[in-house]
Design a protein around this motif. Structure first.
Motif, mmCIF file in Angstrom:
data_model
loop_
_atom_site.group_PDB
_atom_site.id
_atom_site.type_symbol
_atom_site.label_atom_id
_atom_site.label_comp_id
_atom_site.label_asym_id
_atom_site.label_seq_id
_atom_site.Cartn_x
_atom_site.Cartn_y
_atom_site.Cartn_z
ATOM 1 N N GLU A 116 0.853 -1.181 0.000
ATOM 2 C CA GLU A 116 0.000 0.000 0.000
ATOM 3 C C GLU A 116 0.891 1.233 0.000
ATOM 4 O O GLU A 116 1.921 1.268 0.664
ATOM 5 C CB GLU A 116 -0.898 -0.011 1.238
ATOM 6 N N HIS A 117 0.487 2.234 -0.759
ATOM 7 C CA HIS A 117 1.266 3.458 -0.871
ATOM 8 C C HIS A 117 0.496 4.623 -0.269
ATOM 9 O O HIS A 117 -0.730 4.681 -0.342
ATOM 10 C CB HIS A 117 1.561 3.785 -2.343
ATOM 11 N N LEU A 134 -4.554 6.729 -0.515
ATOM 12 C CA LEU A 134 -3.962 5.418 -0.272
ATOM 13 C C LEU A 134 -4.169 4.631 -1.551
ATOM 14 O O LEU A 134 -5.194 4.774 -2.221
ATOM 15 C CB LEU A 134 -4.655 4.701 0.883
ATOM 16 N N GLY A 135 -3.199 3.807 -1.909
ATOM 17 C CA GLY A 135 -3.368 3.036 -3.134
ATOM 18 C C GLY A 135 -2.306 1.974 -3.277
ATOM 19 O O GLY A 135 -1.484 1.764 -2.397
ATOM 20 N N ARG A 136 -2.335 1.324 -4.423
ATOM 21 C CA ARG A 136 -1.359 0.273 -4.715
ATOM 22 C C ARG A 136 -1.148 0.208 -6.219
ATOM 23 O O ARG A 136 -1.964 0.689 -7.003
ATOM 24 C CB ARG A 136 -1.820 -1.067 -4.174
ATOM 25 N N ILE A 196 0.387 21.519 -14.057
ATOM 26 C CA ILE A 196 1.401 20.558 -13.628
ATOM 27 C C ILE A 196 0.838 19.775 -12.449
ATOM 28 O O ILE A 196 0.203 20.346 -11.559
ATOM 29 C CB ILE A 196 2.733 21.250 -13.276
ATOM 30 N N THR A 197 1.025 18.455 -12.487
ATOM 31 C CA THR A 197 0.574 17.581 -11.415
ATOM 32 C C THR A 197 1.786 16.912 -10.802
ATOM 33 O O THR A 197 2.594 16.305 -11.513
ATOM 34 C CB THR A 197 -0.416 16.518 -11.940
ATOM 35 N N GLY A 198 1.908 17.039 -9.491
ATOM 36 C CA GLY A 198 2.971 16.378 -8.746
ATOM 37 C C GLY A 198 2.397 15.204 -7.985
ATOM 38 O O GLY A 198 1.325 15.312 -7.376
ATOM 39 N N VAL A 199 3.081 14.069 -8.038
ATOM 40 C CA VAL A 199 2.664 12.862 -7.335
ATOM 41 C C VAL A 199 3.843 12.421 -6.481
ATOM 42 O O VAL A 199 4.921 12.151 -7.005
ATOM 43 C CB VAL A 199 2.274 11.743 -8.331
ATOM 44 N N SER A 200 3.642 12.376 -5.167
ATOM 45 C CA SER A 200 4.734 11.991 -4.275
ATOM 46 C C SER A 200 4.289 10.831 -3.384
ATOM 47 O O SER A 200 3.147 10.762 -2.958
ATOM 48 C CB SER A 200 5.189 13.179 -3.423
ATOM 49 N N PHE A 201 5.227 9.916 -3.135
ATOM 50 C CA PHE A 201 4.986 8.719 -2.342
ATOM 51 C C PHE A 201 5.727 8.869 -1.020
ATOM 52 O O PHE A 201 6.922 9.201 -1.009
ATOM 53 C CB PHE A 201 5.487 7.477 -3.081
ATOM 54 N N TRP A 202 5.018 8.618 0.079
ATOM 55 C CA TRP A 202 5.531 8.869 1.426
ATOM 56 C C TRP A 202 5.516 7.615 2.279
ATOM 57 O O TRP A 202 4.750 6.692 2.015
ATOM 58 C CB TRP A 202 4.674 9.943 2.096
ATOM 59 N N ASP A 203 6.334 7.626 3.353
ATOM 60 C CA ASP A 203 6.336 6.510 4.302
ATOM 61 C C ASP A 203 4.996 6.387 5.030
ATOM 62 O O ASP A 203 4.561 5.295 5.367
ATOM 63 C CB ASP A 203 7.447 6.681 5.340
ATOM 64 N N SER A 204 4.342 7.534 5.298
ATOM 65 C CA SER A 204 3.060 7.540 5.999
ATOM 66 C C SER A 204 2.370 8.885 5.784
ATOM 67 O O SER A 204 3.011 9.863 5.376
ATOM 68 C CB SER A 204 3.253 7.311 7.505
ATOM 69 N N LYS A 205 1.094 8.944 6.107
ATOM 70 C CA LYS A 205 0.362 10.211 6.036
ATOM 71 C C LYS A 205 0.934 11.201 7.051
ATOM 72 O O LYS A 205 1.054 12.395 6.771
ATOM 73 C CB LYS A 205 -1.127 9.988 6.289
#
Length: 98
Positions: A3-4, A89-91, A48-57
């Motif tokens: 889960e991301h 949240l997603g995968r 422009i769209t930014g998409v960032s992946f984090w360790d947690s909210k």
């Protein structure tokens, strides 16, 4: 499947501002807990769209409330007409091989 924790921001920019905007949006220092980041822009350079992946909210929220992030947003502000942002949240979806 993993889960991301994903933060997505879409900004509409002033005409001709993409290059100046790009020089102001990179965080310094890069936040702890940021795993990956991507930027996607429209052909006309006005969105422009930014998409960032984090360790947690919580890590993402901590960065968003930080002084370096406030300074970064102030540096971007002259180029931004409109901003939308959301946390997800997603995968990853499995794509079958052909």
């Amino acid at each position: 499947m993993d889960e991301h924790f994903v933060w997505v921001t879409t900004r509409r920019l002033r005409p001709g501002a993409l290059e100046d905007f790009e020089s102001s949006w990179r965080p310094d220092p890069y936040p702890q807990g940021l795993r990956r980041a991507f930027a996607y822009w429209s052909e006309d350079g006005q969105e422009i769209t930014g998409v960032s992946f984090w360790d947690s909210k919580e890590v993402c929220d901590s960065w968003r409330a930080s002084e370096p992030e406030k300074q970064r947003r102030a540096a971007m502000a002259p180029y931004v007409v409109e901003e939308r942002e959301s946390f997800y949240l997603g995968r990853e979806l499995a794509v079958p091989e052909r």
